[in-house]
Design a protein around this motif. Structure first.
Motif, PDB file in Angstrom:
ATOM      1  N   LEU A  16       0.813  -1.225   0.000  1.00  0.00           N
ATOM      2  CA  LEU A  16       0.000   0.000   0.000  1.00  0.00           C
ATOM      3  C   LEU A  16       0.844   1.272   0.000  1.00  0.00           C
ATOM      4  N   PRO A  17       1.765   1.481   0.956  1.00  0.00           N
ATOM      5  CA  PRO A  17       2.532   2.734   0.917  1.00  0.00           C
ATOM      6  C   PRO A  17       3.476   2.806  -0.277  1.00  0.00           C
ATOM      7  N   TYR A  18       3.925   1.656  -0.753  1.00  0.00           N
ATOM      8  CA  TYR A  18       4.783   1.652  -1.934  1.00  0.00           C
ATOM      9  C   TYR A  18       4.030   2.197  -3.143  1.00  0.00           C
ATOM     10  N   ARG A  19       2.777   1.779  -3.313  1.00  0.00           N
ATOM     11  CA  ARG A  19       1.979   2.203  -4.471  1.00  0.00           C
ATOM     12  C   ARG A  19       1.310   3.560  -4.267  1.00  0.00           C
ATOM     13  N   LEU A  20       0.829   3.830  -3.052  1.00  0.00           N
ATOM     14  CA  LEU A  20       0.062   5.058  -2.797  1.00  0.00           C
ATOM     15  C   LEU A  20       0.915   6.192  -2.274  1.00  0.00           C
ATOM     16  N   GLY A  21       2.129   5.881  -1.843  1.00  0.00           N
ATOM     17  CA  GLY A  21       2.967   6.890  -1.223  1.00  0.00           C
ATOM     18  C   GLY A  21       2.473   7.172   0.194  1.00  0.00           C
ATOM     19  N   ILE A  22       3.236   7.956   0.908  1.00  0.00           N
ATOM     20  CA  ILE A  22       2.821   8.356   2.250  1.00  0.00           C
ATOM     21  C   ILE A  22       1.850   9.514   2.058  1.00  0.00           C
ATOM     22  N   SER A  23       0.567   9.181   2.129  1.00  0.00           N
ATOM     23  CA  SER A  23      -0.470  10.159   1.834  1.00  0.00           C
ATOM     24  C   SER A  23      -1.687   9.887   2.706  1.00  0.00           C
ATOM     25  N   PRO A  24      -2.611  10.829   2.761  1.00  0.00           N
ATOM     26  CA  PRO A  24      -3.838  10.590   3.533  1.00  0.00           C
ATOM     27  C   PRO A  24      -4.620   9.363   3.049  1.00  0.00           C
ATOM     28  N   GLU A  25      -4.460   9.001   1.790  1.00  0.00           N
ATOM     29  CA  GLU A  25      -5.174   7.829   1.241  1.00  0.00           C
ATOM     30  C   GLU A  25      -4.845   6.554   2.022  1.00  0.00           C
ATOM     31  N   LEU A  26      -3.669   6.489   2.625  1.00  0.00           N
ATOM     32  CA  LEU A  26      -3.295   5.308   3.414  1.00  0.00           C
ATOM     33  C   LEU A  26      -4.226   5.110   4.612  1.00  0.00           C
ATOM     34  N   ILE A  27      -4.757   6.202   5.154  1.00  0.00           N
ATOM     35  CA  ILE A  27      -5.679   6.103   6.286  1.00  0.00           C
ATOM     36  C   ILE A  27      -6.904   5.290   5.888  1.00  0.00           C
ATOM     37  N   LEU A  28      -7.286   5.397   4.650  1.00  0.00           N
ATOM     38  CA  LEU A  28      -8.422   4.652   4.111  1.00  0.00           C
ATOM     39  C   LEU A  28      -7.987   3.274   3.596  1.00  0.00           C
TER      40      LEU A  28
END
Length: 177
Positions: A16-28
């Motif tokens: 998840l963080p590899y693909r989405l980056g460190i972003s608010p989207e990770l919270i979801l």
């Protein structure tokens, strides 16, 4: 089964963080992945996706989407109704070929994916499920009356669309258009 569940969730959580980056989207993304993996394993084990998992998940992901929405909010709401609605139609036409848990799970996934991602996820889920079902039928491992859990293919389709949707769509356009 529990060890396999934990390993799969850890692998997805690393992706998840590899693909989405460190972003608010990770919270979801983390609770979404957890719900999808739990639904998959309960569907495999008992051929049911429990409402006590899906309904709180829908509420949680909807509330998170109110604050975290890279796309306009209506696209996520449309994705939920598109995903759940299309599977509901399939269920009605096939007289129960798709279960209520699958319908609700795709509603939940639509809240995360938006309508375009939901269409891609549906396509990928149906294609992966169809290929596996065909192989199982051809090899005699199942017959036409056997029930095959759909949640594993929903997991494959939704996570593929969520994490690799742009690449998949781009490859399709380059190949066929």
């Amino acid at each position: 089964m529990n060890v396999i569940f934990i390993i799969i969730y850890i692998l997805i959580s690393l992706l998840l963080p590899y693909r989405l980056g460190i972003s608010p989207e990770l919270i979801l993304a983390f609770p979404f992945a957890l719900i999808m993996v739990l639904a998959t394993f309960t569907d495999i084990k008992s051929h049911i996706i429990p409402d006590r998992l899906i309904y709180p998940g829908i509420i949680l992901l909807f509330l998170l989407r109110l604050f975290i929405h890279p796309l306009p909010l209506w696209e996520y709401i449309a994705g939920a109704f598109l995903g759940g609605g299309l599977l509901l139609i399939v269920s009605l036409v096939s007289k129960g070929g798709v279960g209520g848990g699958d319908i609700k799970l795709f509603f939940l996934a639509g809240l995360v994916l938006g309508w375009k991602g939901t269409l891609l996820a549906l396509f990928l889920s149906v294609m992966s499920g169809g290929v596996v079902a065909a192989v199982l039928l051809l090899t005699g491992r199942v017959n036409r009356k056997d029930r095959i859990p759909f949640a594993p293919f929903i997991l494959i389709g939704t996570l593929s669309a969520y994490l690799f949707g742009e690449e998949i769509t781009g490859a399709y356009i380059r190949l066929f258009l």
